[in-house]
Design a protein around this motif. Structure first.
Motif, PDB file in Angstrom:
ATOM      1  N   LEU A 134      21.452  44.958  24.266  1.00  0.00           N
ATOM      2  CA  LEU A 134      20.612  44.010  23.531  1.00  0.00           C
ATOM      3  C   LEU A 134      20.846  44.174  22.035  1.00  0.00           C
ATOM      4  O   LEU A 134      21.135  45.277  21.553  1.00  0.00           O
ATOM      5  N   LEU A 252      15.662  38.879  28.924  1.00  0.00           N
ATOM      6  CA  LEU A 252      15.925  39.948  27.972  1.00  0.00           C
ATOM      7  C   LEU A 252      14.849  41.026  28.039  1.00  0.00           C
ATOM      8  O   LEU A 252      15.137  42.218  27.872  1.00  0.00           O
ATOM      9  N   GLN A 255      15.583  43.076  30.990  1.00  0.00           N
ATOM     10  CA  GLN A 255      16.791  43.863  30.691  1.00  0.00           C
ATOM     11  C   GLN A 255      16.441  45.084  29.845  1.00  0.00           C
ATOM     12  O   GLN A 255      16.978  46.179  30.058  1.00  0.00           O
ATOM     13  N   LEU A 270      10.650  39.695  20.457  1.00  0.00           N
ATOM     14  CA  LEU A 270      12.033  39.358  20.094  1.00  0.00           C
ATOM     15  C   LEU A 270      12.015  38.342  18.963  1.00  0.00           C
ATOM     16  O   LEU A 270      11.076  37.558  18.847  1.00  0.00           O
TER      17      LEU A 270
END
Length: 382
Positions: A134, A252, A255, A270
């Motif tokens: 990421l 994400l 993840q 994010l």
């Protein structure tokens, strides 16, 4: 009420607006709720969603832990009491004192305590993000001011700084150059170590979050949201947010937390850069986030799921309503009316509004919040 709920209860530590949302969500699910607070004048302390409010002298670890154990003795009629944290200091305290507390209480994330404590450390986040493929802003943990120029050699300004320890004297600051950054570190030297990062361009609406309930690493339910306003702008606490349909944000988020085998509520903030890429800002673990009411109003009852996970009960999963926006009347009490004025609509952003304090079945916190706001405005005017 089902039999298992008669033998179990919840204890919510902290009745700020976040704790109030947690208490109401639990009560709506048929849970008997008790609250712990050090300030009986908070609006949340007036809620009818808790059966009893226990007052403590301090939330400092050395006083909170004995107080919680004493409260548990007073709740001896319950076979199981689930403990809820409402800020990062509570999570850290519960994690460090897990041996004592888990003998008396049920905690949804007890089995993954070390992972939770690690994820709380801002100094660990860059490694975790990069290991999980990421994007993470170029960062450095500053332990002192003397080596500032060396540690930030090659950094692109502006630079944002954040305290490594939760609930320090500031949340974030933005520096346009090295001189400005040095002055800020001098001002907040008591909060060292401090994390410095290259700032990702973008305003409030470029900030997204994914909220998950996890059961030993598997996603039980998920929701994506977006900030519409925060204070300070684009780098502070959320004051207005909405539910959004953003599968990429949820992917994400999953993840990021993959491999930790976590249980309970988690979330990941994010930022969407101008080129469309997403960058990790920070996770929340061991508790629901400050904007939990947005999830709850949308049909994602994270607190109830956290309670059920702690007791190994079947989980309540309802349909998700994307047509919800949330206004924080604690930090920004006039945010809804400002949006109404700007958009000339009682449904700003075209969505149903959820509020921090206002609830027809529990009006006392709203009236107390109004009283407190009037007092603040009067003092300011005087």
């Amino acid at each position: 009420m089902s039999t298992h709920l008669q033998h179990s209860a919840a204890l919510v530590v902290g009745l700020c607006s976040h704790g109030l949302a947690v208490s109401r969500a639990l009560q709506s699910g048929g849970v008997t709720v008790y609250g712990v607070e050090q300030n009986p004048d908070l609006p949340g302390a007036a809620t009818n969603s808790i059966r009893r409010l226990f007052l403590v002298d301090s939330f400092a670890d050395e006083q909170l832990v004995p107080a919680l154990l004493d409260i548990r003795r007073q709740l001896s009629q319950y076979q199981q009491v689930v403990l809820f944290a409402t800020n990062d200091n509570h999570v850290r305290c519960f994690g460090l004192q897990l041996q004592q507390l888990s003998a008396a209480f049920c905690i949804s994330w007890a089995d993954s305590c070390q992972a939770v404590l690690r994820l709380q450390k801002k100094s660990e986040l860059e490694l975790i993000a990069r290991q999980n493929r990421l994007n993470y802003p170029k960062s450095a943990v500053l332990a002192d001011i003397d080596s500032l120029k060396t540690q930030l050699a090659g950094f692109r300004y502006p630079v944002i700084i954040k305290p490594v320890q939760p609930l320090s004297s500031f949340k974030t600051q933005l520096a346009a150059n090295l001189s400005e950054l040095s002055a800020q570190l001098m001002q907040y030297s008591a909060d060292l170590p401090i994390l410095a990062q290259e700032y990702i361009a973008g305003g409030d609406t470029s900030l997204y979050f994914g909220a998950l309930t996890l059961d030993h690493g598997s996603t039980v339910q998920a929701m994506a949201g977006r900030k519409l306003s925060s204070y300070p702008v684009a780098r502070g606490q959320t004051t207005v947010a909405e539910v959004v349909d953003e599968p990429a944000v949820l992917a994400l988020t999953e993840q990021f937390f993959a491999g930790f085998n976590l249980s309970g509520p988690v979330s990941l903030e994010l930022k969407k850069a101008p080129d469309g890429s997403f960058w990790v800002i920070e996770p929340t673990v061991g508790r629901t986030d400050f904007w939990a009411e947005l999830c709850i109003a949308a049909g994602f009852n994270q607190p109830l799921q956290e309670f059920q996970l702690a007791l190994a009960q079947p989980l309540s999963i309802g349909p998700l309503n994307h047509n919800i926006s949330w206004f924080d009347a604690e930090r920004a009490p006039l945010s809804y009316w400002q949006a109404v004025w700007q958009q000339k609509s009682l449904r700003p952003y075209g969505k149903q509004a959820a509020f921090t304090f206002l609830r027809r079945s529990d009006l006392a916190p709203f009236f107390r919040a109004c009283r407190n706001l009037l007092k603040r405005l009067s003092r300011k005017h005087l």
